[in-house]
Scaffold this motif. Structure first.
Motif, PDB file in Angstrom:
ATOM      1  N   GLY A  31     -13.415  12.290   0.787  1.00 34.41           N
ATOM      2  CA  GLY A  31     -13.941  11.123   0.098  1.00 34.41           C
ATOM      3  C   GLY A  31     -13.990   9.941   1.036  1.00 34.41           C
ATOM      4  O   GLY A  31     -14.387  10.053   2.192  1.00 34.41           O
ATOM      5  N   ALA A  32     -13.552   8.811   0.532  1.00 35.21           N
ATOM      6  CA  ALA A  32     -13.572   7.592   1.337  1.00 35.21           C
ATOM      7  C   ALA A  32     -12.159   7.031   1.418  1.00 35.21           C
ATOM      8  O   ALA A  32     -11.635   6.486   0.441  1.00 35.21           O
ATOM      9  N   VAL A  33     -11.537   7.181   2.576  1.00 33.65           N
ATOM     10  CA  VAL A  33     -10.161   6.717   2.757  1.00 33.65           C
ATOM     11  C   VAL A  33     -10.052   5.222   2.498  1.00 33.65           C
ATOM     12  O   VAL A  33      -9.060   4.734   1.938  1.00 33.65           O
ATOM     13  N   GLU A  34     -11.102   4.492   2.864  1.00 42.59           N
ATOM     14  CA  GLU A  34     -11.050   3.027   2.701  1.00 42.59           C
ATOM     15  C   GLU A  34     -11.063   2.595   1.236  1.00 42.59           C
ATOM     16  O   GLU A  34     -10.791   1.431   0.934  1.00 42.59           O
ATOM     17  N   LYS A  35     -11.347   3.514   0.327  1.00 42.26           N
ATOM     18  CA  LYS A  35     -11.340   3.176  -1.094  1.00 42.26           C
ATOM     19  C   LYS A  35      -9.963   3.349  -1.746  1.00 42.26           C
ATOM     20  O   LYS A  35      -9.793   3.052  -2.928  1.00 42.26           O
ATOM     21  N   LEU A  36      -8.995   3.831  -0.990  1.00 42.08           N
ATOM     22  CA  LEU A  36      -7.659   4.048  -1.549  1.00 42.08           C
ATOM     23  C   LEU A  36      -6.991   2.730  -1.932  1.00 42.08           C
ATOM     24  O   LEU A  36      -7.266   1.680  -1.346  1.00 42.08           O
ATOM     25  N   ALA A  37      -6.091   2.825  -2.903  1.00 41.33           N
ATOM     26  CA  ALA A  37      -5.241   1.680  -3.231  1.00 41.33           C
ATOM     27  C   ALA A  37      -4.328   1.385  -2.049  1.00 41.33           C
ATOM     28  O   ALA A  37      -4.025   2.288  -1.257  1.00 41.33           O
ATOM     29  N   PRO A  38      -3.858   0.153  -1.898  1.00 44.87           N
ATOM     30  CA  PRO A  38      -2.950  -0.151  -0.783  1.00 44.87           C
ATOM     31  C   PRO A  38      -1.731   0.763  -0.723  1.00 44.87           C
ATOM     32  O   PRO A  38      -1.312   1.167   0.373  1.00 44.87           O
ATOM     33  N   ALA A  39      -1.168   1.107  -1.879  1.00 48.28           N
ATOM     34  CA  ALA A  39       0.035   1.947  -1.901  1.00 48.28           C
ATOM     35  C   ALA A  39      -0.260   3.358  -1.427  1.00 48.28           C
ATOM     36  O   ALA A  39       0.460   3.914  -0.583  1.00 48.28           O
TER      37      ALA A  39
ATOM     38  N   SER B 131      12.114  14.742   1.257  1.00 49.74           N
ATOM     39  CA  SER B 131      13.570  14.834   1.104  1.00 49.74           C
ATOM     40  C   SER B 131      14.299  13.612   1.647  1.00 49.74           C
ATOM     41  O   SER B 131      15.376  13.253   1.171  1.00 49.74           O
ATOM     42  N   SER B 132      13.715  12.953   2.645  1.00 50.89           N
ATOM     43  CA  SER B 132      14.329  11.754   3.223  1.00 50.89           C
ATOM     44  C   SER B 132      14.009  10.492   2.433  1.00 50.89           C
ATOM     45  O   SER B 132      14.544   9.421   2.720  1.00 50.89           O
ATOM     46  N   HIS B 133      13.101  10.629   1.452  1.00 49.08           N
ATOM     47  CA  HIS B 133      12.622   9.497   0.638  1.00 49.08           C
ATOM     48  C   HIS B 133      11.843   8.481   1.467  1.00 49.08           C
ATOM     49  O   HIS B 133      11.623   7.347   1.033  1.00 49.08           O
ATOM     50  N   LYS B 134      11.415   8.893   2.684  1.00 47.65           N
ATOM     51  CA  LYS B 134      10.707   7.970   3.570  1.00 47.65           C
ATOM     52  C   LYS B 134       9.374   7.547   2.974  1.00 47.65           C
ATOM     53  O   LYS B 134       8.983   6.377   3.079  1.00 47.65           O
ATOM     54  N   LEU B 135       8.683   8.477   2.333  1.00 52.64           N
ATOM     55  CA  LEU B 135       7.377   8.138   1.780  1.00 52.64           C
ATOM     56  C   LEU B 135       7.515   7.106   0.664  1.00 52.64           C
ATOM     57  O   LEU B 135       6.685   6.194   0.537  1.00 52.64           O
ATOM     58  N   VAL B 136       8.559   7.244  -0.143  1.00 53.02           N
ATOM     59  CA  VAL B 136       8.804   6.260  -1.206  1.00 53.02           C
ATOM     60  C   VAL B 136       9.078   4.889  -0.595  1.00 53.02           C
ATOM     61  O   VAL B 136       8.565   3.870  -1.053  1.00 53.02           O
ATOM     62  N   GLU B 137       9.883   4.853   0.456  1.00 57.84           N
ATOM     63  CA  GLU B 137      10.205   3.588   1.112  1.00 57.84           C
ATOM     64  C   GLU B 137       8.945   2.895   1.628  1.00 57.84           C
ATOM     65  O   GLU B 137       8.800   1.673   1.494  1.00 57.84           O
ATOM     66  N   ILE B 138       8.044   3.660   2.193  1.00 58.58           N
ATOM     67  CA  ILE B 138       6.808   3.087   2.747  1.00 58.58           C
ATOM     68  C   ILE B 138       5.934   2.505   1.639  1.00 58.58           C
ATOM     69  O   ILE B 138       5.376   1.411   1.771  1.00 58.58           O
ATOM     70  N   VAL B 139       5.827   3.230   0.540  1.00 58.36           N
ATOM     71  CA  VAL B 139       5.042   2.729  -0.590  1.00 58.36           C
ATOM     72  C   VAL B 139       5.671   1.470  -1.161  1.00 58.36           C
ATOM     73  O   VAL B 139       4.979   0.491  -1.486  1.00 58.36           O
TER      74      VAL B 139
ATOM     75  N   ARG C 214      -2.809   4.294   0.294  1.00 55.15           N
ATOM     76  CA  ARG C 214      -3.266   4.249   1.692  1.00 55.15           C
ATOM     77  C   ARG C 214      -2.057   4.256   2.629  1.00 55.15           C
ATOM     78  O   ARG C 214      -2.073   4.917   3.679  1.00 55.15           O
ATOM     79  N   ALA C 215      -1.015   3.529   2.258  1.00 60.64           N
ATOM     80  CA  ALA C 215       0.203   3.529   3.076  1.00 60.64           C
ATOM     81  C   ALA C 215       0.818   4.929   3.130  1.00 60.64           C
ATOM     82  O   ALA C 215       1.262   5.385   4.195  1.00 60.64           O
ATOM     83  N   ALA C 216       0.844   5.617   1.983  1.00 58.49           N
ATOM     84  CA  ALA C 216       1.370   6.982   1.942  1.00 58.49           C
ATOM     85  C   ALA C 216       0.490   7.916   2.767  1.00 58.49           C
ATOM     86  O   ALA C 216       0.995   8.735   3.555  1.00 58.49           O
ATOM     87  N   TYR C 217      -0.812   7.796   2.588  1.00 58.73           N
ATOM     88  CA  TYR C 217      -1.761   8.631   3.333  1.00 58.73           C
ATOM     89  C   TYR C 217      -1.580   8.440   4.844  1.00 58.73           C
ATOM     90  O   TYR C 217      -1.523   9.416   5.613  1.00 58.73           O
TER      91      TYR C 217
ATOM     92  N   ALA D 284       1.313  12.362  -7.674  1.00 57.25           N
ATOM     93  CA  ALA D 284       0.317  12.421  -8.754  1.00 57.25           C
ATOM     94  C   ALA D 284      -0.761  11.366  -8.558  1.00 57.25           C
ATOM     95  O   ALA D 284      -1.953  11.624  -8.810  1.00 57.25           O
ATOM     96  N   ALA D 285      -0.376  10.185  -8.112  1.00 54.48           N
ATOM     97  CA  ALA D 285      -1.358   9.115  -7.889  1.00 54.48           C
ATOM     98  C   ALA D 285      -2.323   9.478  -6.769  1.00 54.48           C
ATOM     99  O   ALA D 285      -3.535   9.214  -6.863  1.00 54.48           O
ATOM    100  N   MET D 286      -1.819  10.081  -5.696  1.00 53.04           N
ATOM    101  CA  MET D 286      -2.709  10.493  -4.606  1.00 53.04           C
ATOM    102  C   MET D 286      -3.700  11.548  -5.088  1.00 53.04           C
ATOM    103  O   MET D 286      -4.891  11.496  -4.743  1.00 53.04           O
ATOM    104  N   THR D 287      -3.214  12.498  -5.885  1.00 50.76           N
ATOM    105  CA  THR D 287      -4.115  13.516  -6.424  1.00 50.76           C
ATOM    106  C   THR D 287      -5.135  12.888  -7.362  1.00 50.76           C
ATOM    107  O   THR D 287      -6.313  13.256  -7.370  1.00 50.76           O
ATOM    108  N   ALA D 288      -4.690  11.926  -8.159  1.00 53.27           N
ATOM    109  CA  ALA D 288      -5.614  11.239  -9.080  1.00 53.27           C
ATOM    110  C   ALA D 288      -6.740  10.562  -8.302  1.00 53.27           C
ATOM    111  O   ALA D 288      -7.917  10.615  -8.710  1.00 53.27           O
ATOM    112  N   GLU D 289      -6.416   9.953  -7.180  1.00 54.96           N
ATOM    113  CA  GLU D 289      -7.471   9.315  -6.387  1.00 54.96           C
ATOM    114  C   GLU D 289      -8.406  10.353  -5.759  1.00 54.96           C
ATOM    115  O   GLU D 289      -9.620  10.166  -5.723  1.00 54.96           O
ATOM    116  N   ALA D 290      -7.835  11.449  -5.282  1.00 55.53           N
ATOM    117  CA  ALA D 290      -8.672  12.483  -4.671  1.00 55.53           C
ATOM    118  C   ALA D 290      -9.648  13.075  -5.673  1.00 55.53           C
ATOM    119  O   ALA D 290     -10.747  13.510  -5.292  1.00 55.53           O
TER     120      ALA D 290
END
Length: 508
Positions: free
Chosen positions: A451-459, A492-500, A461-464, A223-229
């Protein structure tokens, strides 16, 4: 060696996952051993004394008034197992079978079932050595326990049925022989003690509940990634808004959203671009939060059930009583697992609507279907179709199973829970939800590229960046199911959550 000690009272959901998925070993505590032996001694005393007790010296169900002589008790218990082992459908995955075996052993270790310690130890030895009975998914009505599927578990203990051992499907006899485990001969009460319980439906639902709870974090990230987009308005996540309607899940979700979006230059404030967002962005705390609260309720129910005695009759050795009751009835968990399916389905419902906003130029302001050369390319048109199909399927699956009841055993068992269906449906819904969220993170990453990838939040951006490691930006149409499958693995591996969480600390 990693060991989980069981005593019937202190097993946790995390312990269950460790045994089911990480192959932790299992041992009984000394206190559990003493209780099991004491309970069995009372059963032997009553059998020797000729007491008439249901399931011990009588038949089962409608045959409860048929008295069985002492010299027929072995045949009675074996007949119970072989007659009940008539399941159909695909076999349960090995992680579910391991969870079933652990939960049945834990229930027996409470000392209310009257089983011999040697038989209980055989079940534990099978678990520790990796002898996994073939248990068909279908055939339980979730009332007199999970009689049918549990009977398939017990068949292997007798040297019958089939099992997976060291990756091979073998006869029960061959699996036990290769693992060097002695087969058992059941005596009074033991067949009933092994199959009269809710452990199959609970095992399936418990693993689904564990995964659903972890998935709520991923839903917030998506949801946060969509909110930024979409330049979403963060004011709606303000703590003051949540405190005047203080549902716990809502508060936690809003905190997560602000934490994930902290530092973003892509989000907006109220009135900068528009006054309000659509509900799928503005109401994320209320929608995700409600599902969080429901999932927490189910986890609480699971925690009670996995440490309960659920067979019949129950042996109260301290009081020298044998009482016939209804603890085998799956209704408490059937309701919970139907609720779980509904709660998880909502995470996909709102996710699919966010996906639609991303690909629809009238709501996003971005190129139609997120592709530069639209018309020649379809872009992200069909991933939204797929998400819509999964969400629609979930709406069918979310119909509660527990509101149905078909009497069994010639109307002696005149209300059943259908809890195993509730549990299996919740697991299927969860799998669909993970696919929808996979499509959302893939779609939001594509939208961010406009948009502008460099404008993403750190979290975010890590997911992206992690998504882009797996899936390249779509310039021209390509085979996309491969991309969806890669994103599904991240979910399913929860890897994206771990990275964030590595970037911003643990989410709630």
């Amino acid at each position: 060696m990693s060991i989980i000690y069981i005593d019937g009272n202190s097993l946790t959901l995390e312990d269950l996952v460790k045994v089911a998925r990480e192959n932790y070993k299992v041992e009984l505590t000394k206190e559990a051993i003493a209780r099991v032996n004491k309970s069995r001694a009372l059963v032997d005393e009553f059998v020797d004394g000729g007491e008439v007790i249901y399931g011990i010296t009588t038949g089962f169900g409608l045959f409860s008034d048929v008295v069985i002589s002492k010299d027929q008790t072995k045949e009675l218990q074996k007949n119970l197992i072989v007659s009940d082992a008539c399941g159909v459908g695909n076999p349960y995955p090995e992680e579910v079978v391991r969870a079933v075996m652990l939960l049945r052993a834990n229930a027996l270790s409470k000392g209310y079932s009257g089983i011999r310690l040697s038989v209980l130890n055989t079940l534990i030895e099978m678990l520790n050595k990796g002898v996994h009975p073939i248990i068909p998914e279908k055939g339980s009505v979730g009332a007199s326990g999970d009689l049918c599927p549990l009977a398939h578990m017990v068949l292997v203990m007798l040297g019958e049925g089939e099992a997976i051992y060291q990756g091979k499907r073998l006869s029960g006899k061959d699996a036990m022989d290769k693992a060097k485990i002695d087969k058992v001969e059941l005596i009074s009460k033991e067949g009933l003690a092994l199959i009269n319980g809710t452990q199959v439906l609970t095992a399936v639902g418990a693993l689904a509940a564990y995964d659903a709870k972890k998935l709520t974090k991923l839903a917030d990230i998506a949801a946060a990634m969509t909110a930024e987009a979409l330049n979403g308005i963060v004011d709606a996540y303000d703590e003051k808004v949540q405190q005047v309607r203080p549902h716990n899940g809502q508060i936690i979700c809003a905190q997560n959203m602000l934490k994930i979006l902290n530092g973003s230059k892509s989000t907006s404030r109220q009135g900068e671009i528009r006054v309000q967002d659509a509900y799928t962005l503005r109401c994320v705390p209320q929608i995700h939060g409600a599902s969080r609260d429901a999932i927490d309720y189910v986890v609480d129910r699971v925690s009670t059930e996995i440490n309960s005695a659920t067979d019949n009759p129950l042996i109260f050795a301290d009081d020298r009583q044998v009482i016939s009751g209804g603890n085998f009835h799956g209704q408490p968990m059937a309701l919970a697992f139907d609720f779980l399916g509904i709660a998880v389905a909502e995470l996909a419902n709102v996710s699919e609507r966010r996906i639609d906003r991303l690909v629809n130029p009238s709501s996003s302001g971005l190129p139609a279907f997120l592709v530069k050369n639209g018309g020649l390319n379809c872009g992200f048109m069909i991933p939204q179709y797929v998400a819509a199909a999964l969400v629609s399927e979930n709406k069918v699956l979310a119909h509660p199973a527990c509101v149905d009841s078909i009497p069994t055993s010639a109307n002696q068992e005149d209300h059943v829970s259908m809890g195993s269906i509730s549990a299996r449906k919740s697991r299927e819904i969860l799998n669909n939800v993970m696919n929808v969220l996979a499509i959302e993170i893939m779609t939001s990453a594509q939208a961010i590229d406009f948009g502008a990838v460099e404008k993403l939040a750190p979290a975010t951006r890590a997911a992206y960046d992690k998504i882009r490691e797996e899936v390249a930006t779509l310039e021209n149409d390509r085979i996309m199911y491969l991309d969806i499958n890669k994103c599904f693995k991240l979910v399913s591996s929860h890897k994206l959550v771990e990275i964030v969480e590595e970037e911003i600390g643990e989410l709630k």
